[in-house]
Design a protein around this motif. Sequence first.
Motif, PDB file in Angstrom:
ATOM      1  N   GLN A 180     130.879 141.792  79.913  1.00 27.26           N
ATOM      2  CA  GLN A 180     131.728 142.626  79.520  1.00 27.26           C
ATOM      3  C   GLN A 180     131.581 142.793  78.065  1.00 27.26           C
ATOM      4  OE1 GLN A 180     135.875 141.236  80.425  1.00 27.26           O
ATOM      5  NE2 GLN A 180     135.705 142.487  82.510  1.00 27.26           N
ATOM      6  N   LEU A 181     131.452 141.229  77.017  1.00 26.40           N
ATOM      7  CA  LEU A 181     131.415 141.667  76.057  1.00 26.40           C
ATOM      8  C   LEU A 181     130.325 142.261  75.184  1.00 26.40           C
ATOM      9  CD1 LEU A 181     132.688 137.919  74.523  1.00 26.40           C
ATOM     10  CD2 LEU A 181     133.735 140.246  73.913  1.00 26.40           C
ATOM     11  N   GLN A 182     129.426 141.662  76.328  1.00 24.00           N
ATOM     12  CA  GLN A 182     127.529 142.645  76.571  1.00 24.00           C
ATOM     13  C   GLN A 182     127.937 144.231  76.524  1.00 24.00           C
ATOM     14  OE1 GLN A 182     124.260 140.678  79.036  1.00 24.00           O
ATOM     15  NE2 GLN A 182     124.281 139.384  77.484  1.00 24.00           N
ATOM     16  N   ASN A 183     128.479 144.227  77.184  1.00 27.90           N
ATOM     17  CA  ASN A 183     128.347 145.653  77.438  1.00 27.90           C
ATOM     18  C   ASN A 183     129.104 146.824  76.003  1.00 27.90           C
ATOM     19  OD1 ASN A 183     127.288 145.679  79.758  1.00 27.90           O
ATOM     20  ND2 ASN A 183     129.107 145.550  81.586  1.00 27.90           N
ATOM     21  N   GLU A 184     130.057 145.936  76.051  1.00 26.06           N
ATOM     22  CA  GLU A 184     130.609 146.581  74.587  1.00 26.06           C
ATOM     23  C   GLU A 184     130.035 145.968  73.512  1.00 26.06           C
ATOM     24  OE1 GLU A 184     134.690 144.406  74.531  1.00 26.06           O
ATOM     25  OE2 GLU A 184     135.387 145.179  76.500  1.00 26.06           O
ATOM     26  N   SER A 185     129.736 145.936  73.451  1.00 28.56           N
ATOM     27  CA  SER A 185     128.564 145.306  72.289  1.00 28.56           C
ATOM     28  C   SER A 185     127.079 146.186  72.119  1.00 28.56           C
ATOM     29  CB  SER A 185     127.503 144.343  71.763  1.00 28.56           C
ATOM     30  OG  SER A 185     127.171 143.691  72.598  1.00 28.56           O
ATOM     31  N   LYS A 186     126.356 146.303  73.844  1.00 31.44           N
ATOM     32  CA  LYS A 186     125.265 147.082  74.326  1.00 31.44           C
ATOM     33  C   LYS A 186     125.383 147.539  75.194  1.00 31.44           C
ATOM     34  CE  LYS A 186     121.907 144.025  70.996  1.00 31.44           C
ATOM     35  NZ  LYS A 186     121.013 142.928  71.672  1.00 31.44           N
ATOM     36  N   LYS A 187     125.489 149.255  76.082  1.00 32.02           N
ATOM     37  CA  LYS A 187     126.004 149.427  76.608  1.00 32.02           C
ATOM     38  C   LYS A 187     125.010 149.976  77.712  1.00 32.02           C
ATOM     39  CE  LYS A 187     130.342 151.384  77.480  1.00 32.02           C
ATOM     40  NZ  LYS A 187     130.813 152.104  78.113  1.00 32.02           N
ATOM     41  N   LYS A 188     123.013 149.522  76.463  1.00 35.66           N
ATOM     42  CA  LYS A 188     122.497 150.205  77.336  1.00 35.66           C
ATOM     43  C   LYS A 188     121.573 148.347  77.516  1.00 35.66           C
ATOM     44  CE  LYS A 188     121.234 154.822  78.879  1.00 35.66           C
ATOM     45  NZ  LYS A 188     120.366 155.909  78.582  1.00 35.66           N
ATOM     46  N   ARG A 189     121.605 147.707  78.498  1.00 36.47           N
ATOM     47  CA  ARG A 189     120.440 146.621  78.632  1.00 36.47           C
ATOM     48  C   ARG A 189     121.148 146.210  79.755  1.00 36.47           C
ATOM     49  NH1 ARG A 189     120.709 141.469  74.642  1.00 36.47           N
ATOM     50  NH2 ARG A 189     119.972 140.338  76.361  1.00 36.47           N
ATOM     51  N   SER A 190     119.600 146.164  80.965  1.00 39.50           N
ATOM     52  CA  SER A 190     120.142 145.577  82.031  1.00 39.50           C
ATOM     53  C   SER A 190     119.429 144.817  82.422  1.00 39.50           C
ATOM     54  CB  SER A 190     119.455 147.342  83.145  1.00 39.50           C
ATOM     55  OG  SER A 190     117.998 147.731  82.892  1.00 39.50           O
TER      56      SER A 190
END
Lengths: 138, 99
Positions: A118-128
């Motif tokens: 969730q933290l990753q998604n908040e900082s960088k939305k696009k990184r699959s």
Amino acid sequence: MESGDDEGDGDHFDVLKGKDSEAEERAELLKDRFRLSVISIATSEAKKVNMEVAEPVVACIADLAFKYTEQLARDVELFAHHGGRKSVKMEDVILSAHRNEHLASLLRTYSQELKGKQLQNESKKKRSSKKDDKEIRD
Amino acid sequence: METSFDPDLIHAIFKLVWSSSAERDEETEAVDVEVGAGASKKSRPTTANHSALSVSCELLRLFITEAIERTAIIAEAEGTNKIEPTHLERILPQLLLDF
């Protein structure tokens, strides 16, 4: 899996039963959807270990899992209320597995991974970068 | 990606259980207490946040995979590659104790 338990006795009950049967129908639908999920999980897991699963086994596991879900719902509600909350949090679910240390630690690592994601998604939305390594690190 | 439960489905089942238990609470409270002390309970039903549902899905997924893995071990010991109900019977008591 009882079908048609004591229903359809007299027309004058229909008005009262209208609401109940509607709820029952919805419950049945949920149960069926749940069963389908269990079947897909069980068959994919069996494939991993090169096994075939007999149908009654899957049906039985599905039934058990559904009962377990109902119990889990009651447990986490109780835990949340005990904590003075109206909303169920991750900790409540982990608490429900506290008797089994290994299971609780598995859930804890899973929840931490979830938090990290969730933290990753908040900082960088696009990184699959899908992390499929769900091994226990202990 | 591994197959798992849909969090919305689990949420729906949870809600179903919560709503039925709330109704039961109200019925018993109506008998016990005449004045509306139980009104606050129904007006704010229990909710679950998303991460809690994800963890619940994981817990249930673990239940299924454990059941299959343990039955697979028994089936393998018996030399077959089909999981039969008797294999499930063997592992069921311990499985239920573990969850």
